[in-house]
Design a protein around this motif. Structure first.
Motif, PDB file in Angstrom:
ATOM      1  N   SER A  33      30.800 -38.677 -48.221  1.00 38.72           N
ATOM      2  CA  SER A  33      31.305 -39.981 -48.647  1.00 38.72           C
ATOM      3  C   SER A  33      30.902 -40.265 -50.086  1.00 38.72           C
ATOM      4  CB  SER A  33      30.783 -41.086 -47.728  1.00 38.72           C
ATOM      5  OG  SER A  33      29.370 -41.085 -47.709  1.00 38.72           O
ATOM      6  N   GLY A  44      32.931 -50.709 -51.983  1.00 41.21           N
ATOM      7  CA  GLY A  44      33.204 -50.015 -50.736  1.00 41.21           C
ATOM      8  C   GLY A  44      32.815 -48.558 -50.756  1.00 41.21           C
ATOM      9  N   ASN A  56      39.185 -41.974 -46.055  1.00 37.66           N
ATOM     10  CA  ASN A  56      39.269 -43.332 -45.544  1.00 37.66           C
ATOM     11  C   ASN A  56      38.452 -44.237 -46.449  1.00 37.66           C
ATOM     12  OD1 ASN A  56      39.399 -45.646 -44.037  1.00 37.66           O
ATOM     13  ND2 ASN A  56      38.217 -44.861 -42.317  1.00 37.66           N
ATOM     14  N   ASN A  58      36.770 -47.818 -47.042  1.00 35.96           N
ATOM     15  CA  ASN A  58      36.277 -48.952 -46.268  1.00 35.96           C
ATOM     16  C   ASN A  58      35.687 -49.975 -47.223  1.00 35.96           C
ATOM     17  OD1 ASN A  58      34.502 -50.651 -44.728  1.00 35.96           O
ATOM     18  ND2 ASN A  58      34.661 -49.177 -43.071  1.00 35.96           N
ATOM     19  N   ALA A  60      34.310 -54.042 -47.318  1.00 33.65           N
ATOM     20  CA  ALA A  60      33.964 -55.284 -46.626  1.00 33.65           C
ATOM     21  C   ALA A  60      34.271 -56.459 -47.546  1.00 33.65           C
ATOM     22  CB  ALA A  60      32.495 -55.280 -46.251  1.00 33.65           C
TER      23      ALA A  60
END
Length: 68
Positions: A33, A44, A56, A58, A60
């Motif tokens: 990641s 993110g 992906n 992500n 918040a």
């Protein structure tokens, strides 16, 4: 994730969000990641799915960020 992958993801995010200040940075002690920033603000994480090679993103959104 390799530096080449990080650069490709960064280029994609900059084009998609029309923001040249987006940067994708390696995470300490993690290779699956990377962290995503706008300027110096963390926004993110991008994860790599090793099984199919997809990524992906992500992000918040905190309640306090939505206040006017």
């Amino acid at each position: 994730m390799t530096s080449e992958e990080l650069q490709k993801i960064e280029n994609f995010l900059r084009r998609t969000f029309n923001s040249p200040t987006i940067s994708v940075r390696m995470r300490p002690k993690k290779d699956d990641s990377a962290e995503v920033y706008v300027g110096e603000e963390f926004i993110g994480i991008v994860f790599k799915d090793e099984e199919d090679g997809d990524y992906n993103f992500n992000m918040a959104i905190l309640d306090v960020d939505l206040e006017d």
